[in-house]
Enzyme design. Structure first.
Site, PDB file in Angstrom:
ATOM      1  N   ASN A 107      -0.128 -10.252   6.284  1.00 40.56           N
ATOM      2  CA  ASN A 107       0.408  -9.989   5.079  1.00 40.56           C
ATOM      3  C   ASN A 107       1.496 -11.184   4.998  1.00 40.56           C
ATOM      4  OD1 ASN A 107       0.710  -8.791   2.492  1.00 40.56           O
ATOM      5  ND2 ASN A 107       2.374  -7.705   3.330  1.00 40.56           N
ATOM      6  N   HIS A 109       4.875 -11.189   2.882  1.00 42.35           N
ATOM      7  CA  HIS A 109       6.101 -10.571   2.002  1.00 42.35           C
ATOM      8  C   HIS A 109       7.198 -11.108   1.614  1.00 42.35           C
ATOM      9  CE1 HIS A 109       7.697  -6.746   0.358  1.00 42.35           C
ATOM     10  NE2 HIS A 109       8.809  -7.173   1.128  1.00 42.35           N
ATOM     11  N   SER A 136       8.385 -13.398   4.873  1.00 44.54           N
ATOM     12  CA  SER A 136       7.939 -12.921   6.206  1.00 44.54           C
ATOM     13  C   SER A 136       6.457 -13.015   6.001  1.00 44.54           C
ATOM     14  CB  SER A 136       8.459 -11.612   6.330  1.00 44.54           C
ATOM     15  OG  SER A 136       9.902 -11.585   6.450  1.00 44.54           O
ATOM     16  N   ASP A 145       4.702  -2.623   5.284  1.00 48.47           N
ATOM     17  CA  ASP A 145       5.545  -3.906   5.400  1.00 48.47           C
ATOM     18  C   ASP A 145       6.380  -3.672   6.794  1.00 48.47           C
ATOM     19  OD1 ASP A 145       4.813  -4.954   3.097  1.00 48.47           O
ATOM     20  OD2 ASP A 145       6.325  -3.967   1.851  1.00 48.47           O
TER      21      ASP A 145
HETATM   22  C1  GAR Z   1       3.814 -13.687  -3.132  1.00 54.48           C
HETATM   23  O1  GAR Z   1       5.043 -14.010  -3.630  1.00 54.48           O
HETATM   24  C2  GAR Z   1       3.845 -12.651  -1.999  1.00 54.48           C
HETATM   25  O2  GAR Z   1       4.731 -12.822  -1.093  1.00 54.48           O
HETATM   26  C3  GAR Z   1       3.965 -11.361  -2.729  1.00 54.48           C
HETATM   27  O3  GAR Z   1       3.328 -11.365  -4.129  1.00 54.48           O
HETATM   28  C4  GAR Z   1       3.278 -12.878  -4.365  1.00 54.48           C
HETATM   29  C5  GAR Z   1       1.818 -13.231  -4.878  1.00 54.48           C
HETATM   30  O4  GAR Z   1       1.712 -14.512  -5.387  1.00 54.48           O
HETATM   31  N1  GAR Z   1       3.572 -10.297  -1.988  1.00 54.48           N
HETATM   32  C6  GAR Z   1       3.968  -8.956  -2.291  1.00 54.48           C
HETATM   33  O5  GAR Z   1       4.729  -8.679  -2.799  1.00 54.48           O
HETATM   34  C7  GAR Z   1       3.274  -7.992  -1.275  1.00 54.48           C
HETATM   35  N2  GAR Z   1       3.925  -6.784  -1.213  1.00 54.48           N
HETATM   36  P1  GAR Z   1       0.313 -15.331  -5.380  1.00 54.48           P
HETATM   37  O6  GAR Z   1      -0.799 -14.575  -6.022  1.00 54.48           O
HETATM   38  O7  GAR Z   1       0.596 -16.420  -6.475  1.00 54.48           O
HETATM   39  O8  GAR Z   1      -0.217 -15.609  -4.133  1.00 54.48           O
END
Ligand code: GAR
Length: 210
Positions: A107, A109, A136, A145
């Site tokens: 994942n 985060h 991370s 997480d």
């Molecule tokens: C990313 O910033 C990722 O780190 C976050 O969602 C975004 C997705 O962007 N993930 C979380 O918050 C997980 N809990 P994307 O759809 O453009 O890749």
């Protein structure tokens, strides 16, 4: 050659970064399927444009997390997947599901874990007066997480940063960092042992700094 599944819920810019990386390293792995829990996710179009199989499993059509995760697992396992990559997949997964893919699911985060698990990480970092922020990448374990962190990328929070500007900076780093970690895994350099991440022969007591 390894086969990965990428799970998304939205824009899929991290998916795009992995698609671009895969195209440069086609001998190492293939993206066997992209799965979204939201039918409108833009990432589905990114997958289609790259001629990758895409499927929607709409969580609103299931009565329970267990039923949703069971369907997800069935789909993934029918594709002989070596690695599940969560890339902006915004569903909490059941313990059974995370156990099934233990050591084979990553994942990303948008915070420097263990800080700010959950949502709204950029706003929370600003409101806390933090001087630094980042992202991370970790193995997924039953703890939300909370799995062993493999890599972190840091950035400074400036006086004029907003949640939006931070999100953009974090995204730019994510697009560089996630393909690197996926590459380590498909090269058989990365593993999970005794609830620790291992890279080559090293137990990562602290995350790799990117
Ligand atoms: C990313 O910033 C990722 O780190 C976050 O969602 C975004 C997705 O962007 N993930 C979380 O918050 C997980 N809990 P994307 O759809 O453009 O890749």
């Amino acid at each position: 050659k390894k086969r990965i599944a990428v799970l998304i819920s939205g824009n899929g810019s991290n998916l795009q970064a992995i698609i671009d990386h895969q195209q440069q390293h086609a001998e190492l792995y293939e993206i066997a399927i992209v799965i979204s829990n939201r039918p409108q996710a833009f990432g589905l179009k990114r997958a289609a444009d790259a001629h990758i199989e895409q499927k929607v499993i709409d969580h609103t059509e299931f009565d329970s997390r267990e039923a949703f995760d069971a369907e997800l697992q069935k789909l993934i396992d029918s594709h002989q997947i070596d690695l599940v990559v969560l890339a902006g997949f915004m569903r909490i997964l059941t313990q059974d599901f995370t156990r099934h893919y233990l050591g084979r699911m990553l994942n990303i985060h948008p915070s420097l874990l263990p800080k700010y698990t959950g949502l709204n990480t950029h706003t929370r970092a600003i409101e806390a007066g933090d001087k630094e922020h980042g992202l991370s990448i970790h193995f997924v374990t039953p703890e939300l997480d909370g799995g062993p962190v493999i890599l972190q990328a840091k950035l400074e929070i400036g006086a004029d940063d907003s949640a939006d500007s931070l999100a953009e900076k974090v995204h730019r780093l994510e697009h560089l960092a996630y393909p690197q970690v996926v590459q380590w895994f498909v090269e058989d350099r990365l593993s999970l042992k005794d609830n620790h991440a291992w890279l080559d022969q090293n137990c990562l007591q602290t995350p790799v700094e990117f």
